[in-house]
Design a protein around this motif. Sequence first.
Motif, PDB file in Angstrom:
ATOM      1  N   SER A 126      -8.439 -13.316  19.494  1.00 29.32           N
ATOM      2  CA  SER A 126      -7.917 -14.381  20.050  1.00 29.32           C
ATOM      3  C   SER A 126      -7.919 -14.497  21.443  1.00 29.32           C
ATOM      4  O   SER A 126      -8.334 -15.489  21.957  1.00 29.32           O
ATOM      5  CB  SER A 126      -6.513 -14.511  19.349  1.00 29.32           C
ATOM      6  OG  SER A 126      -6.356 -14.621  18.119  1.00 29.32           O
ATOM      7  N   LEU A 127      -7.676 -13.399  22.229  1.00 32.17           N
ATOM      8  CA  LEU A 127      -7.366 -13.107  23.579  1.00 32.17           C
ATOM      9  C   LEU A 127      -8.353 -12.330  24.241  1.00 32.17           C
ATOM     10  O   LEU A 127      -8.469 -11.944  25.357  1.00 32.17           O
ATOM     11  CB  LEU A 127      -6.171 -12.711  23.661  1.00 32.17           C
ATOM     12  CG  LEU A 127      -4.944 -13.642  23.244  1.00 32.17           C
ATOM     13  CD1 LEU A 127      -3.740 -13.017  23.722  1.00 32.17           C
ATOM     14  CD2 LEU A 127      -4.826 -14.924  23.836  1.00 32.17           C
ATOM     15  N   GLY A 128      -9.358 -11.742  23.136  1.00 30.37           N
ATOM     16  CA  GLY A 128     -10.268 -10.613  24.005  1.00 30.37           C
ATOM     17  C   GLY A 128     -11.326 -11.425  24.819  1.00 30.37           C
ATOM     18  O   GLY A 128     -11.686 -12.453  24.649  1.00 30.37           O
ATOM     19  N   LEU A 129     -11.754 -10.605  25.793  1.00 28.89           N
ATOM     20  CA  LEU A 129     -12.674 -10.862  26.921  1.00 28.89           C
ATOM     21  C   LEU A 129     -13.908 -11.216  26.152  1.00 28.89           C
ATOM     22  O   LEU A 129     -14.809 -12.318  26.645  1.00 28.89           O
ATOM     23  CB  LEU A 129     -12.800  -9.791  27.739  1.00 28.89           C
ATOM     24  CG  LEU A 129     -13.810  -9.847  28.910  1.00 28.89           C
ATOM     25  CD1 LEU A 129     -13.105 -11.076  29.922  1.00 28.89           C
ATOM     26  CD2 LEU A 129     -13.928  -8.813  29.890  1.00 28.89           C
ATOM     27  N   LEU A 130     -14.582 -10.706  25.069  1.00 27.63           N
ATOM     28  CA  LEU A 130     -15.947 -10.606  24.586  1.00 27.63           C
ATOM     29  C   LEU A 130     -15.968 -12.276  23.861  1.00 27.63           C
ATOM     30  O   LEU A 130     -16.820 -12.980  24.413  1.00 27.63           O
ATOM     31  CB  LEU A 130     -16.212  -9.771  23.727  1.00 27.63           C
ATOM     32  CG  LEU A 130     -17.530  -9.976  22.944  1.00 27.63           C
ATOM     33  CD1 LEU A 130     -18.681  -9.927  24.159  1.00 27.63           C
ATOM     34  CD2 LEU A 130     -17.601  -8.624  21.946  1.00 27.63           C
ATOM     35  N   ASN A 131     -14.940 -12.587  23.294  1.00 22.22           N
ATOM     36  CA  ASN A 131     -15.054 -13.830  22.527  1.00 22.22           C
ATOM     37  C   ASN A 131     -14.633 -14.899  23.347  1.00 22.22           C
ATOM     38  O   ASN A 131     -15.531 -15.983  23.297  1.00 22.22           O
ATOM     39  CB  ASN A 131     -14.001 -13.688  21.240  1.00 22.22           C
ATOM     40  CG  ASN A 131     -14.519 -13.221  20.118  1.00 22.22           C
ATOM     41  OD1 ASN A 131     -15.705 -12.885  19.888  1.00 22.22           O
ATOM     42  ND2 ASN A 131     -13.491 -13.396  19.037  1.00 22.22           N
ATOM     43  N   THR A 132     -13.991 -14.562  24.288  1.00 24.51           N
ATOM     44  CA  THR A 132     -13.607 -15.684  25.374  1.00 24.51           C
ATOM     45  C   THR A 132     -14.957 -15.881  26.375  1.00 24.51           C
ATOM     46  O   THR A 132     -15.194 -17.358  26.484  1.00 24.51           O
ATOM     47  CB  THR A 132     -12.478 -15.266  26.532  1.00 24.51           C
ATOM     48  OG1 THR A 132     -11.321 -14.759  25.773  1.00 24.51           O
ATOM     49  CG2 THR A 132     -12.308 -16.282  27.629  1.00 24.51           C
ATOM     50  N   ALA A 133     -15.729 -15.047  26.615  1.00 25.86           N
ATOM     51  CA  ALA A 133     -16.950 -15.042  27.288  1.00 25.86           C
ATOM     52  C   ALA A 133     -18.004 -15.910  26.507  1.00 25.86           C
ATOM     53  O   ALA A 133     -18.664 -16.668  26.989  1.00 25.86           O
ATOM     54  CB  ALA A 133     -17.311 -13.888  27.906  1.00 25.86           C
ATOM     55  N   LEU A 134     -18.041 -15.353  25.312  1.00 25.73           N
ATOM     56  CA  LEU A 134     -19.077 -16.199  24.415  1.00 25.73           C
ATOM     57  C   LEU A 134     -18.526 -17.464  24.165  1.00 25.73           C
ATOM     58  O   LEU A 134     -19.558 -18.689  24.411  1.00 25.73           O
ATOM     59  CB  LEU A 134     -19.073 -15.538  22.980  1.00 25.73           C
ATOM     60  CG  LEU A 134     -19.862 -14.315  23.022  1.00 25.73           C
ATOM     61  CD1 LEU A 134     -19.430 -13.591  21.517  1.00 25.73           C
ATOM     62  CD2 LEU A 134     -21.299 -14.284  23.247  1.00 25.73           C
ATOM     63  N   THR A 135     -17.330 -18.029  24.134  1.00 23.93           N
ATOM     64  CA  THR A 135     -16.631 -19.318  24.016  1.00 23.93           C
ATOM     65  C   THR A 135     -17.094 -20.113  25.310  1.00 23.93           C
ATOM     66  O   THR A 135     -17.590 -21.143  25.512  1.00 23.93           O
ATOM     67  CB  THR A 135     -15.301 -19.489  23.556  1.00 23.93           C
ATOM     68  OG1 THR A 135     -15.223 -18.676  22.419  1.00 23.93           O
ATOM     69  CG2 THR A 135     -14.940 -20.987  23.544  1.00 23.93           C
ATOM     70  N   SER A 136     -16.916 -19.461  26.316  1.00 23.92           N
ATOM     71  CA  SER A 136     -17.063 -20.120  27.664  1.00 23.92           C
ATOM     72  C   SER A 136     -18.575 -20.571  27.958  1.00 23.92           C
ATOM     73  O   SER A 136     -18.976 -21.601  28.550  1.00 23.92           O
ATOM     74  CB  SER A 136     -16.569 -19.240  28.651  1.00 23.92           C
ATOM     75  OG  SER A 136     -15.263 -19.072  28.832  1.00 23.92           O
ATOM     76  N   GLY A 137     -19.473 -19.575  27.487  1.00 22.45           N
ATOM     77  CA  GLY A 137     -20.737 -19.924  27.427  1.00 22.45           C
ATOM     78  C   GLY A 137     -21.602 -20.707  26.601  1.00 22.45           C
ATOM     79  O   GLY A 137     -22.754 -20.800  26.455  1.00 22.45           O
TER      80      GLY A 137
END
Length: 290
Positions: A126-137
Amino acid sequence: MMNRKTLWFFMLPGLLLYTGLFVYPAVSGLFYSFTNWDGVSTSYDFVGISNYKDSFDSIVFRKAFFNNVKFMLTVVIIQTIVSLVLALILAKNTRTRVFLRALYFFPAILSSVSVGLIWSFIYDPSLGLLNTALTSGGLEQFTASWTGDANIALYAIAFVQIWAHAGQMMIVFIAGLHAIPEELMEAARIDGATRFQIFRKVTWPLLAPSATIVVSYTTIQSFKAFDLIFVMTDGGPNYATEILTTYIYHLAFSNYSFGLASAGSMIFLVLLGLLTMAQFKALRRGGANG
Protein backbone atom coordinates in the motif's frame (compact mmCIF):
# COMPACT_ATOMS: atom_id res chain seq x y z
CA MET A 1 61.45 -20.30 23.86
CA MET A 2 58.17 -20.93 25.67
CA ASN A 3 57.48 -24.43 26.94
CA ARG A 4 54.31 -26.37 26.22
CA LYS A 5 52.63 -25.58 29.54
CA THR A 6 52.98 -21.85 28.90
CA LEU A 7 51.51 -22.24 25.40
CA TRP A 8 48.56 -24.20 26.77
CA PHE A 9 48.07 -21.50 29.41
CA PHE A 10 47.70 -18.84 26.69
CA MET A 11 45.40 -21.08 24.65
CA LEU A 12 43.18 -21.94 27.63
CA PRO A 13 40.83 -18.88 27.55
CA GLY A 14 40.11 -19.39 23.86
CA LEU A 15 39.58 -23.12 24.32
CA LEU A 16 37.20 -22.53 27.23
CA LEU A 17 35.17 -20.02 25.24
CA TYR A 18 35.07 -22.29 22.19
CA THR A 19 34.04 -25.27 24.32
CA GLY A 20 31.35 -23.34 26.17
CA LEU A 21 29.89 -21.51 23.19
CA PHE A 22 30.29 -24.09 20.41
CA VAL A 23 31.28 -27.60 21.51
CA TYR A 24 28.92 -27.91 24.48
CA PRO A 25 25.82 -26.59 22.61
CA ALA A 26 26.58 -28.89 19.66
CA VAL A 27 26.94 -31.96 21.89
CA SER A 28 23.83 -30.98 23.87
CA GLY A 29 21.87 -30.57 20.64
CA LEU A 30 22.92 -34.02 19.51
CA PHE A 31 21.92 -35.47 22.89
CA TYR A 32 18.51 -33.79 22.98
CA SER A 33 17.78 -34.82 19.39
CA PHE A 34 17.17 -38.33 20.78
CA THR A 35 14.69 -37.10 23.39
CA ASN A 36 11.21 -35.58 23.55
CA TRP A 37 12.36 -32.64 25.69
CA ASP A 38 10.07 -29.61 25.50
CA GLY A 39 12.74 -27.10 26.52
CA VAL A 40 11.03 -26.26 29.82
CA SER A 41 10.52 -29.34 31.99
CA THR A 42 13.31 -31.11 33.81
CA SER A 43 12.20 -34.55 32.69
CA TYR A 44 12.23 -36.13 29.26
CA ASP A 45 12.20 -39.54 27.61
CA PHE A 46 14.56 -41.02 25.08
CA VAL A 47 12.80 -41.65 21.79
CA GLY A 48 15.67 -43.02 19.71
CA ILE A 49 15.72 -41.85 16.10
CA SER A 50 11.99 -41.08 15.94
CA ASN A 51 12.69 -37.32 15.85
CA TYR A 52 14.78 -37.83 12.73
CA LYS A 53 12.05 -39.98 11.15
CA ASP A 54 9.41 -37.38 12.03
CA SER A 55 11.54 -34.65 10.48
CA PHE A 56 11.90 -36.45 7.16
CA ASP A 57 8.19 -37.35 7.19
CA SER A 58 7.13 -33.76 7.90
CA ILE A 59 5.63 -31.90 4.95
CA VAL A 60 6.75 -28.58 6.45
CA PHE A 61 10.33 -29.85 6.83
CA ARG A 62 10.45 -30.95 3.19
CA LYS A 63 8.95 -27.64 2.06
CA ALA A 64 11.48 -25.72 4.18
CA PHE A 65 14.31 -27.79 2.71
CA PHE A 66 13.25 -27.21 -0.90
CA ASN A 67 12.65 -23.52 -0.17
CA ASN A 68 16.18 -23.38 1.22
CA VAL A 69 17.58 -25.02 -1.91
CA LYS A 70 15.69 -22.59 -4.19
CA PHE A 71 16.77 -19.63 -2.09
CA MET A 72 20.38 -20.83 -2.02
CA LEU A 73 20.59 -21.47 -5.78
CA THR A 74 19.02 -18.10 -6.59
CA VAL A 75 21.32 -16.19 -4.24
CA VAL A 76 24.53 -18.10 -5.04
CA ILE A 77 24.17 -17.92 -8.83
CA ILE A 78 22.98 -14.32 -9.14
CA GLN A 79 25.09 -12.87 -6.32
CA THR A 80 28.26 -14.52 -7.59
CA ILE A 81 27.67 -13.22 -11.12
CA VAL A 82 26.76 -9.71 -9.94
CA SER A 83 29.72 -9.46 -7.56
CA LEU A 84 32.11 -10.76 -10.23
CA VAL A 85 30.85 -8.25 -12.82
CA LEU A 86 31.14 -5.41 -10.31
CA ALA A 87 34.65 -6.53 -9.42
CA LEU A 88 35.74 -6.61 -13.07
CA ILE A 89 34.32 -3.11 -13.62
CA LEU A 90 35.70 -1.58 -10.41
CA ALA A 91 39.03 -3.43 -10.09
CA LYS A 92 41.23 -0.47 -11.08
CA ASN A 93 42.07 1.98 -8.31
CA THR A 94 40.60 5.33 -9.32
CA ARG A 95 38.76 7.79 -7.09
CA THR A 96 35.42 7.11 -8.74
CA ARG A 97 35.82 3.34 -8.60
CA VAL A 98 36.97 3.39 -4.96
CA PHE A 99 33.92 5.50 -4.06
CA LEU A 100 31.61 3.09 -5.90
CA ARG A 101 33.21 0.13 -4.13
CA ALA A 102 32.45 1.75 -0.78
CA LEU A 103 28.92 2.53 -1.92
CA TYR A 104 28.21 -1.05 -3.01
CA PHE A 105 29.83 -2.43 0.15
CA PHE A 106 27.80 -0.21 2.48
CA PRO A 107 24.71 -2.51 2.77
CA ALA A 108 26.96 -5.27 4.12
CA ILE A 109 27.71 -3.28 7.27
CA LEU A 110 24.01 -2.99 8.13
CA SER A 111 22.46 -5.62 10.36
CA SER A 112 20.15 -8.09 8.65
CA VAL A 113 17.31 -6.94 10.91
CA SER A 114 17.77 -3.34 9.72
CA VAL A 115 17.90 -4.48 6.09
CA GLY A 116 14.76 -6.56 6.58
CA LEU A 117 12.86 -3.64 8.13
CA ILE A 118 13.95 -1.25 5.36
CA TRP A 119 12.89 -3.61 2.60
CA SER A 120 9.64 -4.53 4.37
CA PHE A 121 8.72 -0.87 4.06
CA ILE A 122 9.87 -0.74 0.41
CA TYR A 123 7.85 -3.87 -0.40
CA ASP A 124 4.71 -2.72 1.45
CA PRO A 125 1.84 -3.18 -1.06
CA SER A 126 0.00 0.00 0.00
CA LEU A 127 2.60 2.55 1.06
CA GLY A 128 5.81 0.92 -0.13
CA LEU A 129 8.31 2.79 -2.25
CA LEU A 130 8.47 0.10 -4.95
CA ASN A 131 4.75 -0.05 -5.76
CA THR A 132 4.49 3.75 -5.45
CA ALA A 133 7.34 4.19 -7.97
CA LEU A 134 5.78 1.68 -10.38
CA THR A 135 2.40 3.38 -10.14
CA SER A 136 3.95 6.84 -10.65
CA GLY A 137 5.75 5.50 -13.74
CA GLY A 138 2.55 4.15 -15.27
CA LEU A 139 3.49 0.53 -14.57
CA GLU A 140 0.58 -0.38 -12.29
CA GLN A 141 0.37 -3.83 -13.89
CA PHE A 142 3.72 -4.71 -12.30
CA THR A 143 2.72 -3.80 -8.74
CA ALA A 144 2.41 -6.74 -6.38
CA SER A 145 2.23 -7.87 -2.79
CA TRP A 146 5.93 -8.69 -2.88
CA THR A 147 6.14 -10.57 0.40
CA GLY A 148 2.46 -11.55 0.57
CA ASP A 149 2.30 -13.49 -2.67
CA ALA A 150 3.43 -17.09 -2.12
CA ASN A 151 4.71 -17.31 -5.71
CA ILE A 152 7.20 -14.44 -5.47
CA ALA A 153 7.87 -13.86 -1.76
CA LEU A 154 10.93 -16.13 -1.59
CA TYR A 155 12.51 -14.50 -4.64
CA ALA A 156 11.73 -11.01 -3.29
CA ILE A 157 13.70 -11.86 -0.14
CA ALA A 158 16.47 -13.43 -2.24
CA PHE A 159 16.81 -10.09 -4.06
CA VAL A 160 17.24 -8.35 -0.70
CA GLN A 161 19.92 -10.87 0.30
CA ILE A 162 21.78 -10.22 -2.96
CA TRP A 163 21.44 -6.46 -2.57
CA ALA A 164 22.88 -6.64 0.93
CA HIS A 165 25.88 -8.87 0.23
CA ALA A 166 26.90 -8.53 -3.44
CA GLY A 167 29.22 -5.65 -2.55
CA GLN A 168 30.87 -7.71 0.17
CA MET A 169 31.62 -10.55 -2.26
CA MET A 170 32.77 -8.00 -4.84
CA ILE A 171 35.63 -7.07 -2.47
CA VAL A 172 36.75 -10.72 -2.35
CA PHE A 173 36.85 -10.88 -6.15
CA ILE A 174 38.71 -7.56 -6.38
CA ALA A 175 41.34 -8.90 -3.98
CA GLY A 176 41.69 -11.95 -6.23
CA LEU A 177 42.01 -9.79 -9.35
CA HIS A 178 44.73 -7.67 -7.75
CA ALA A 179 46.67 -10.87 -6.96
CA ILE A 180 46.87 -11.84 -10.65
CA PRO A 181 50.25 -10.80 -12.12
CA GLU A 182 49.85 -8.06 -14.72
CA GLU A 183 52.57 -9.75 -16.82
CA LEU A 184 50.20 -12.63 -17.58
CA MET A 185 47.55 -10.23 -18.84
CA GLU A 186 50.05 -8.32 -20.93
CA ALA A 187 51.44 -11.54 -22.44
CA ALA A 188 47.92 -12.65 -23.40
CA ARG A 189 47.21 -9.28 -25.06
CA ILE A 190 50.48 -9.45 -27.01
CA ASP A 191 49.47 -12.93 -28.21
CA GLY A 192 46.28 -11.39 -29.61
CA ALA A 193 43.82 -12.80 -27.09
CA THR A 194 40.44 -11.07 -26.84
CA ARG A 195 39.05 -9.80 -23.54
CA PHE A 196 36.79 -12.84 -23.28
CA GLN A 197 39.67 -15.21 -24.00
CA ILE A 198 41.82 -13.49 -21.37
CA PHE A 199 39.00 -13.82 -18.85
CA ARG A 200 38.34 -17.47 -19.72
CA LYS A 201 41.94 -18.67 -19.95
CA VAL A 202 43.76 -16.41 -17.49
CA THR A 203 41.50 -14.46 -15.14
CA TRP A 204 38.88 -17.06 -14.20
CA PRO A 205 41.28 -19.96 -13.48
CA LEU A 206 43.38 -17.70 -11.24
CA LEU A 207 40.22 -16.46 -9.52
CA ALA A 208 39.30 -20.02 -8.47
CA PRO A 209 40.41 -19.50 -4.82
CA SER A 210 38.34 -16.31 -4.59
CA ALA A 211 35.37 -18.00 -6.28
CA THR A 212 35.62 -20.87 -3.78
CA ILE A 213 35.43 -18.42 -0.89
CA VAL A 214 32.52 -16.50 -2.45
CA VAL A 215 30.43 -19.55 -3.33
CA SER A 216 31.07 -21.34 -0.02
CA TYR A 217 30.39 -18.24 2.07
CA THR A 218 27.28 -17.34 0.07
CA THR A 219 25.94 -20.89 0.41
CA ILE A 220 26.32 -20.85 4.18
CA GLN A 221 24.94 -17.32 4.30
CA SER A 222 21.83 -18.23 2.28
CA PHE A 223 21.14 -21.33 4.38
CA LYS A 224 21.39 -19.21 7.54
CA ALA A 225 19.23 -16.30 6.34
CA PHE A 226 17.06 -16.64 9.44
CA ASP A 227 17.00 -13.04 10.62
CA LEU A 228 16.10 -11.57 7.22
CA ILE A 229 13.21 -13.99 6.63
CA PHE A 230 12.05 -13.82 10.25
CA VAL A 231 11.78 -10.03 10.10
CA MET A 232 10.18 -9.84 6.64
CA THR A 233 7.74 -12.78 6.53
CA ASP A 234 8.35 -15.11 9.49
CA GLY A 235 8.22 -18.00 7.03
CA GLY A 236 4.87 -17.04 5.48
CA PRO A 237 2.66 -16.83 3.61
CA ASN A 238 1.60 -20.47 4.05
CA TYR A 239 5.24 -21.61 4.55
CA ALA A 240 6.23 -20.10 1.18
CA THR A 241 9.38 -18.58 2.70
CA GLU A 242 9.96 -21.11 5.48
CA ILE A 243 13.57 -22.31 5.43
CA LEU A 244 15.30 -24.80 7.70
CA THR A 245 16.44 -22.26 10.28
CA THR A 246 12.98 -20.69 10.66
CA TYR A 247 11.46 -24.19 10.73
CA ILE A 248 13.81 -25.16 13.59
CA TYR A 249 13.05 -21.90 15.42
CA HIS A 250 9.29 -22.41 15.18
CA LEU A 251 9.59 -26.01 16.41
CA ALA A 252 11.64 -24.93 19.43
CA PHE A 253 10.08 -21.62 20.48
CA SER A 254 6.53 -21.84 19.12
CA ASN A 255 5.77 -25.55 19.49
CA TYR A 256 8.20 -26.24 22.37
CA SER A 257 9.45 -29.35 20.58
CA PHE A 258 13.11 -28.93 21.44
CA GLY A 259 13.92 -32.58 20.77
CA LEU A 260 12.49 -32.38 17.27
CA ALA A 261 14.15 -29.00 16.73
CA SER A 262 17.51 -30.46 17.82
CA ALA A 263 17.12 -33.30 15.31
CA GLY A 264 16.36 -30.73 12.60
CA SER A 265 19.49 -28.79 13.61
CA MET A 266 21.66 -31.90 13.31
CA ILE A 267 20.21 -32.68 9.86
CA PHE A 268 20.79 -29.06 8.86
CA LEU A 269 24.41 -29.20 10.07
CA VAL A 270 25.17 -32.38 8.11
CA LEU A 271 23.49 -31.10 4.93
CA LEU A 272 25.35 -27.81 5.06
CA GLY A 273 28.69 -29.52 5.67
CA LEU A 274 28.23 -31.97 2.82
CA LEU A 275 27.10 -29.24 0.43
CA THR A 276 30.02 -26.97 1.31
CA MET A 277 32.55 -29.78 0.83
CA ALA A 278 31.00 -30.74 -2.52
CA GLN A 279 31.17 -27.13 -3.72
CA PHE A 280 34.75 -26.76 -2.54
CA LYS A 281 35.84 -29.89 -4.41
CA ALA A 282 33.93 -28.92 -7.57
CA LEU A 283 35.44 -25.43 -7.62
CA ARG A 284 38.95 -26.75 -6.95
CA ARG A 285 38.53 -29.25 -9.79
CA GLY A 286 37.16 -26.55 -12.09
CA GLY A 287 40.06 -24.22 -11.29
CA ALA A 288 42.59 -26.98 -11.91
CA ASN A 289 41.00 -27.90 -15.25
CA GLY A 290 40.87 -24.24 -16.26
